[in-house]
Design a protein around this motif. Structure first.
Motif, mmCIF file in Angstrom:
data_model
loop_
_atom_site.group_PDB
_atom_site.id
_atom_site.type_symbol
_atom_site.label_atom_id
_atom_site.label_comp_id
_atom_site.label_asym_id
_atom_site.label_seq_id
_atom_site.Cartn_x
_atom_site.Cartn_y
_atom_site.Cartn_z
ATOM 1 N N ALA A 221 0.814 -1.222 0.000
ATOM 2 C CA ALA A 221 0.000 0.000 0.000
ATOM 3 C C ALA A 221 0.841 1.263 0.000
ATOM 4 C CB ALA A 221 -0.940 0.003 1.205
ATOM 5 N N LEU A 222 2.061 1.182 0.533
ATOM 6 C CA LEU A 222 2.974 2.317 0.638
ATOM 7 C C LEU A 222 2.313 3.419 1.493
ATOM 8 C CD1 LEU A 222 5.846 2.482 -0.425
ATOM 9 C CD2 LEU A 222 5.042 3.988 -2.241
ATOM 10 N N PHE A 223 2.467 4.700 1.106
ATOM 11 C CA PHE A 223 1.894 5.792 1.885
ATOM 12 C C PHE A 223 1.773 7.022 0.998
ATOM 13 C CE2 PHE A 223 2.020 9.416 4.803
ATOM 14 C CZ PHE A 223 1.026 9.050 5.691
ATOM 15 N N CYS A 224 0.801 7.867 1.315
ATOM 16 C CA CYS A 224 0.648 9.154 0.641
ATOM 17 C C CYS A 224 -0.132 10.082 1.555
ATOM 18 C CB CYS A 224 -0.054 9.002 -0.713
ATOM 19 S SG CYS A 224 -1.786 8.531 -0.592
ATOM 20 N N ASP A 225 -0.007 11.387 1.313
ATOM 21 C CA ASP A 225 -0.684 12.399 2.127
ATOM 22 C C ASP A 225 -2.013 12.815 1.514
ATOM 23 O OD1 ASP A 225 1.279 12.632 4.166
ATOM 24 O OD2 ASP A 225 2.528 13.810 2.806
ATOM 25 N N ALA A 237 -2.782 5.613 2.309
ATOM 26 C CA ALA A 237 -2.228 5.867 3.640
ATOM 27 C C ALA A 237 -2.820 4.897 4.651
ATOM 28 C CB ALA A 237 -2.523 7.307 4.055
ATOM 29 N N SER A 238 -2.053 4.588 5.679
ATOM 30 C CA SER A 238 -2.513 3.738 6.779
ATOM 31 C C SER A 238 -1.823 4.187 8.055
ATOM 32 C CB SER A 238 -2.225 2.259 6.500
ATOM 33 O OG SER A 238 -0.840 2.040 6.373
ATOM 34 N N ALA A 239 -2.477 3.962 9.174
ATOM 35 C CA ALA A 239 -1.944 4.418 10.462
ATOM 36 C C ALA A 239 -0.616 3.743 10.831
ATOM 37 C CB ALA A 239 -2.982 4.205 11.556
ATOM 38 N N THR A 244 5.258 4.644 11.478
ATOM 39 C CA THR A 244 6.634 4.266 11.141
ATOM 40 C C THR A 244 7.367 5.407 10.468
ATOM 41 O OG1 THR A 244 5.970 1.952 10.905
ATOM 42 C CG2 THR A 244 8.051 2.608 9.888
ATOM 43 N N GLU A 245 6.701 6.042 9.513
ATOM 44 C CA GLU A 245 7.344 7.138 8.790
ATOM 45 C C GLU A 245 7.625 8.318 9.709
ATOM 46 O OE1 GLU A 245 8.400 7.339 5.644
ATOM 47 O OE2 GLU A 245 7.868 5.228 5.309
ATOM 48 N N TYR A 246 6.672 8.656 10.549
ATOM 49 C CA TYR A 246 6.845 9.817 11.412
ATOM 50 C C TYR A 246 7.833 9.561 12.551
ATOM 51 C CZ TYR A 246 2.920 12.300 9.234
ATOM 52 O OH TYR A 246 2.108 12.954 8.351
ATOM 53 N N ALA A 258 2.917 13.448 16.434
ATOM 54 C CA ALA A 258 1.804 12.943 15.629
ATOM 55 C C ALA A 258 1.785 11.418 15.614
ATOM 56 C CB ALA A 258 1.903 13.490 14.205
ATOM 57 N N ALA A 259 2.956 10.799 15.597
ATOM 58 C CA ALA A 259 3.028 9.341 15.643
ATOM 59 C C ALA A 259 2.482 8.805 16.964
ATOM 60 C CB ALA A 259 4.474 8.882 15.443
ATOM 61 N N TRP A 260 2.819 9.478 18.078
ATOM 62 C CA TRP A 260 2.274 9.072 19.371
ATOM 63 C C TRP A 260 0.755 9.226 19.385
ATOM 64 C CZ3 TRP A 260 4.663 6.142 22.591
ATOM 65 C CH2 TRP A 260 6.050 6.223 22.764
ATOM 66 N N GLY A 261 0.247 10.302 18.814
ATOM 67 C CA GLY A 261 -1.201 10.492 18.763
ATOM 68 C C GLY A 261 -1.898 9.423 17.943
#
Length: 288
Positions: A221-225, A237-239, A244-246, A258-261
């Motif tokens: 799935a990778l990631f996108c904004d 995008a996925s949580a 991981t990215e953040y 934001a990752a912690w949230g």
């Protein structure tokens, strides 16, 4: 009886006390570790939570009003699609192994393969789906991520279904057959209904198993904004990937928060699903 020696009562009581102490210590370690994780996530994550954080999509660093809404929606869509693809065939496979294929070479082979798949690293599943789906189509997609998660879910649901159905007494099966039901109808109407709580538990376990998977989604799935408007043809995008990215690939403290949230939100959703499921089934049980 001759040849048997009895240990003194003192040593038996000492052994029992040592085993009790060891059991209590291991329980404290397990519960303490879980509480430590929960408290750490809550302490770092609650400061980030806000209405905008939950409703706005993720954005590159420096752009205001960034959130995780697109990642949450993407996680929901990927998991939902994986469940739709996996739950029906996995349940049917479990019913076959428990009711119609208890012995034979094929059932044994299926059980052996399922046991291997349950212990297989998830990154291998991601690479497999990347090879058979992403490379031929030439694009990452949320659907590819669903296929990867579905492969991970399948053996968990299948083996749990088999175990739960085998726990149903044979007297229930025999009563259905005595009333003139076919084997298939007795299985569906009597055996599966008797084991429905266990079947739902197996499905929830499989969902919990894949809800935090990151490695398969990195290859599929990778990631996108962006919002997941092209689920079958574009990265989604996925949580888990967002966290991981953040957390690992960003040097900015704002992204770490934001990752912690996001971790706190996912934790709250999983706990809510499990608690509501237990409450609902408990009420139905008392009502009956």
């Amino acid at each position: 009886m001759r040849g048997l020696t009895r240990r003194p009562l003192f040593f038996r009581k000492l052994t029992n006390l040592l085993v009790q102490i060891f059991s209590i210590l291991t329980l404290c370690v397990a519960v303490g570790g879980m509480l430590w994780i929960l408290c750490t996530i809550f302490w770092h994550g609650w400061q980030t939570l806000s209405w905008g954080f939950l409703t706005n999509p993720s954005k590159p660093y420096g752009i205001p009003d960034a959130g995780i809404a697109n990642a949450l929606l993407g996680t929901f869509l990927i998991t939902l699609c994986a469940a739709v693809l996996t739950i029906p065939p996995a349940l049917l496979a479990g019913v076959y192994l428990a009711e119609f294929g208890k012995k034979g070479a094929l059932p044994q082979a299926l059980r052996f393969c399922a046991n291997i798949m349950m212990g297989m690293p998830s990154i291998i599943v991601g690479l497999f789906v990347y090879t058979i789906l992403v490379v031929p189509t030439g694009c990452f997609s949320g659907f590819a991520g669903s296929v990867a998660l579905g492969i991970i879910m399948f053996p968990v649901i299948m083996r749990t279904t088999e175990d739960m159905l085998l726990m149903v007494p044979d007297s229930l099966r025999e009563s259905g057959l005595a009333l003139g039901m076919t084997r298939a109808r007795a299985t569906v109407c009597i055996v599966c209904r008797a084991a429905k709580n266990g079947l739902v538990t197996g499905i929830l376990l499989s969902i919990a198993r894949v809800s935090g998977e990151t490695a398969p989604l990195l290859f599929t799935a990778l990631f996108c904004d962006q919002w997941p408007t092209h689920f079958f043809t574009q990265p989604t995008a996925s949580a888990p990937v967002l966290m991981t990215e953040y957390a690992a690939n960003s040097p900015f403290e704002q992204m770490h928060q934001a990752a912690w949230g996001a971790a706190l939100v996912i934790l709250a959703v999983v706990l809510t699903i499990n608690i509501l499921t237990r409450v609902i089934f408990r009420e139905k049980k008392h009502a009956n």
